[in-house]
Design an enzyme around this catalytic site. Structure first.
Site, PDB file in Angstrom:
ATOM      1  N   TYR A 172     -35.654 -36.522   1.862  1.00 52.08           N
ATOM      2  CA  TYR A 172     -36.652 -37.553   2.151  1.00 52.08           C
ATOM      3  C   TYR A 172     -36.670 -37.866   3.652  1.00 52.08           C
ATOM      4  O   TYR A 172     -35.973 -37.249   4.441  1.00 52.08           O
ATOM      5  CB  TYR A 172     -36.386 -38.796   1.308  1.00 52.08           C
ATOM      6  CG  TYR A 172     -36.632 -38.580  -0.172  1.00 52.08           C
ATOM      7  CD1 TYR A 172     -37.832 -38.042  -0.624  1.00 52.08           C
ATOM      8  CD2 TYR A 172     -35.660 -38.907  -1.122  1.00 52.08           C
ATOM      9  CE1 TYR A 172     -38.073 -37.848  -1.978  1.00 52.08           C
ATOM     10  CE2 TYR A 172     -35.891 -38.709  -2.478  1.00 52.08           C
ATOM     11  CZ  TYR A 172     -37.091 -38.177  -2.897  1.00 52.08           C
ATOM     12  OH  TYR A 172     -37.332 -37.970  -4.251  1.00 52.08           O
ATOM     13  N   CYS A 341     -21.736 -40.958 -20.494  1.00 56.23           N
ATOM     14  CA  CYS A 341     -22.720 -40.033 -19.929  1.00 56.23           C
ATOM     15  C   CYS A 341     -22.027 -38.697 -19.747  1.00 56.23           C
ATOM     16  O   CYS A 341     -20.930 -38.638 -19.188  1.00 56.23           O
ATOM     17  CB  CYS A 341     -23.229 -40.546 -18.589  1.00 56.23           C
ATOM     18  SG  CYS A 341     -24.189 -39.310 -17.662  1.00 56.23           S
ATOM     19  N   LYS A 436     -19.119 -27.477 -22.570  1.00 55.38           N
ATOM     20  CA  LYS A 436     -19.790 -28.364 -23.526  1.00 55.38           C
ATOM     21  C   LYS A 436     -18.817 -29.322 -24.221  1.00 55.38           C
ATOM     22  O   LYS A 436     -19.226 -30.117 -25.062  1.00 55.38           O
ATOM     23  CB  LYS A 436     -20.536 -27.526 -24.575  1.00 55.38           C
ATOM     24  CG  LYS A 436     -21.659 -26.651 -24.007  1.00 55.38           C
ATOM     25  CD  LYS A 436     -22.797 -27.450 -23.447  1.00 55.38           C
ATOM     26  CE  LYS A 436     -23.603 -28.178 -24.494  1.00 55.38           C
ATOM     27  NZ  LYS A 436     -24.264 -27.310 -25.467  1.00 55.38           N
TER      28      LYS A 436
END
Length: 647
Positions: A172, A341, A436
């Site tokens: 940005y 999470c 996983k």
């Protein structure tokens, strides 16, 4: 482990912050379409403040209209934003948190459709992702842009915020001046390091002059851009020292640009705290606080990093979406109650893509916490009329429906044909491929919620109609999952083809070579699993690409690993017949033989499994998850949550 360092106070400039846990700025969609605060904005950020985060940084807020990079981006370029932002700052402060607003300008990393006019940047170099040539700022336009940052800061101070963060990472605006890849200027804002940093110097000096030295100004930097000719670590360390001298009160260390999105939003395969080495390097070079970003979701990793001095505070991006109460749960010792999470990105990164979501499921969210947006209509409420609820199946849909229904006050019985170690259904099997394992954390969380909310679980229970009739449920929820799809192809039964789900669980143990028929998510992850055992691994699929539905960063990382392991992939290849040790297939209109494999594995998806007709066995019967339609866990969990809400 005690988390004394995590919950010790520290100072940013003149600002005292109660702990080291930060909710960083993340695009959320909780502002209204014009970029102004609404009740959802206040509820969403207020929940994180109430949840115990010491510092909350409001998401990218555009300092001028042509700097907008996301839909619903906060519009701090106008005084019209001040009333709403005042309410937002107050809602956060009332819970003892401090708050900054991240000032943003997308520059070349946007498109005219969002900007409303031709986009503009330090140089005319297009963004490799959006590929739209920007107008190159004149020198006066750069000075005008600096004033936009100053004016926006004045508005945020009027609104009651403690300071602002200048977004100079992820490619940005600030980063576009700092980066040698995007800054080709020859005026005072280009050339050497001092010229490339001059924009950042004038921004902080202007803000401090207009808002006072006690108004906090931080900078978010990319440690490196991971792009050819882009910003590298050594230059970032120098820039960090320069920014401290210019007057910045803290540095917030991230990484990457749009072209290296996996660095900005790393997938599950990346280690928690992966960016700590960068923050440590920068911390050695400056005396102001340094914040680290890097897939933080584990309190033990966070405490260790802080004790070791790798950084002064950590940003919990996606973890703060998953569980707004993370800090309170850690300090209260309720580690098992944390909604984990795992970096899956299956819901938090898809809120701008409604075609991938269930109807009505919009705004920022978490796959494992459908309430995470804190929309008023999304929160579970206690029931006034408790019912007898029976849930069949302990996969992700069944576990979610069970604990949420029990939380609401219903009496819930959960029936599962397997033992407790096989809880989680397809989600548990999905934990077997490399990287996983974190899926097991989600299953443990669901089981814990069933326990604390009083769900009666009967393991090793094969369910039939008579059992349901004996239980007399008011509501029957069928969450019986799915079974592997086995097509009627010649030779399949006779040649000893095995199922991917069995292979992942070690039955059979693979030998030296394997052919995997099916290139969906299960197929490609089984292939990676097989590389630990086989010297030759091949995937074939009839579609043009394998794993097309995986999220961008997850797929890119997986495909790179498969390439590194020399996994053979043959797309647009249709199996016509199974033969011993291989298949006869059609590719490009020609017959091909793939043979000589020790094992042939079938990974062609699944089909719903409902063992009996449940209609009429209860006044209300719901079929959810894969039993209704085979999709993904995001859909299954959301449907389970909606079902629990509607009982």
């Amino acid at each position: 482990m005690r988390f004394s360092t995590t919950f010790s106070p520290y100072r940013i400039g003149s600002l005292d912050v109660k702990n080291r846990l930060i909710m960083p700025a993340m695009d959320s969609g909780v502002f209204d379409p014009q970029g102004f605060v609404n009740q959802n904005t206040i509820d969403y950020y207020g929940a994180r403040a109430a949840g115990g985060f010491g510092l909350i940084i409001i998401e990218i807020a555009a300092v001028e209209k042509r700097g907008v990079g996301m839909p619903h981006e906060p519009a701090v370029w106008t005084d019209d934003c001040i009333p709403g932002m005042t309410k937002l700052a107050s809602a956060i402060h009332q819970h003892g948190a401090k708050t900054l607003v991240q000032l943003h300008h997308a520059g070349r990393e946007t498109v005219s459709a969002l900007a409303g006019e031709k986009i503009a940047a330090p140089s005319s170099v297009p963004c490799p992702t959006n590929r739209e040539q920007p107008h190159e700022f004149t020198t006066q336009e750069v000075h005008d842009l600096i004033q936009h940052y100053v004016d926006a800061s004045v508005r945020m101070k009027k609104a009651g915020f403690d300071g602002v963060e200048i977004h100079a990472s992820h490619g940005y605006m600030g980063g576009q001046f700092l980066s040698p890849r995007s800054n080709k200027r020859v005026d005072e804002f280009g050339g050497g390091l001092d010229g490339r940093a001059y924009f950042m110097k004038l921004v902080v000096e202007g803000i401090k002059k207009a808002c006072g030295e006690d108004f906090v100004v931080t900078a978010r930097l990319s440690s490196k851009e991971n792009r050819i000719g882009g910003l590298e670590m050594e230059e970032t360390v120098v820039f960090a020292s320069m920014l401290e001298e210019y007057g910045y009160d803290a540095l917030h260390i991230s990484a990457g640009t749009y072209e290296t999105w996996e660095t900005i939003v790393p997938p599950t395969a990346w280690q928690s705290g992966w960016n700590l080495s960068s923050s440590r390097r920068i911390k050695e070079a400056v005396s102001i606080p340094v914040f680290s970003v890097g897939l933080f979701h584990d309190p033990f990793t966070i405490e260790t990093a802080l004790r070791r001095g790798d950084c002064d505070a950590v940003s919990l991006g996606r973890q703060s979406i998953a569980d707004p109460d993370f800090p309170n749960k850690v300090v209260g010792g309720a580690i098992e109650d944390i909604i984990p999470c795992i970096g899956c990105t299956q819901r938090c990164m898809e809120f701008n893509y409604p075609e991938n979501l269930m109807p009505g499921d919009w705004g920022v969210g978490c796959m494992y916490n459908p309430q995470s947006s804190h929309r008023a209509d999304r929160m579970l409420t206690k029931t006034d009329s408790p019912k007898n609820v029976v849930v069949v199946g302990a996969g992700p849909a069944g576990l979610t429906a069970a604990w949420m229904s029990a939380y609401r006050g219903h009496h819930v019985t959960l029936l599962e044909k397997n033992d407790a170690l096989k809880a989680g259904g397809q989600l548990r099997i999905g934990a077997f491929p490399p990287f996983k394992q974190p899926l097991t954390r989600e299953i443990r969380y669901m089981l814990h919620q069933c326990k604390v909310n009083g769900v009666e679980i009967r393991w090793n229970t094969e369910v039939d109609e008579e059992m349901i009739k004996e239980l007399k449920p008011d509501v029957l929820i069928m969450a019986t999952g799915a079974k592997p799809l086995v097509p009627n192809i010649p030779g399949l039964k006779e040649t000893g083809v095995v199922l991917a789900n069995n292979v992942l669980q070690g039955d059979p143990v693979l030998k030296q070579s394997v052919l995997i028929v099916g290139g969906g998510e299960v197929g490609v992850e089984t292939a990676e699993f097989a590389t630990d055992y086989c010297t030759r691994v091949t995937i074939i699929d009839m579609l043009p690409a394998v794993a097309p539905t995986l999220y961008l960063t997850v797929r890119n990382a997986l495909m790179k690993r498969l390439k590194d392991e020399e996994v053979e992939i043959s797309t647009e290849t249709k199996v016509k017949e199974f033969i011993p040790g291989g298949v006869i297939a059609e590719k490009d209109g020609k017959e091909v033989r793939l043979e000589g494999y020790d094992t042939v594995v079938l990974a062609l998806g699944s089909k719903p499994y409902v063992p009996f007709d449940a209609n009429g066995l209860a006044p209300k019967v719901c079929v959810i998850g894969d039993a209704e339609a085979v999709k993904d866990a995001k859909w299954a969990i959301y449907k389970a949550y909606r079902t629990a809400m509607e009982i």
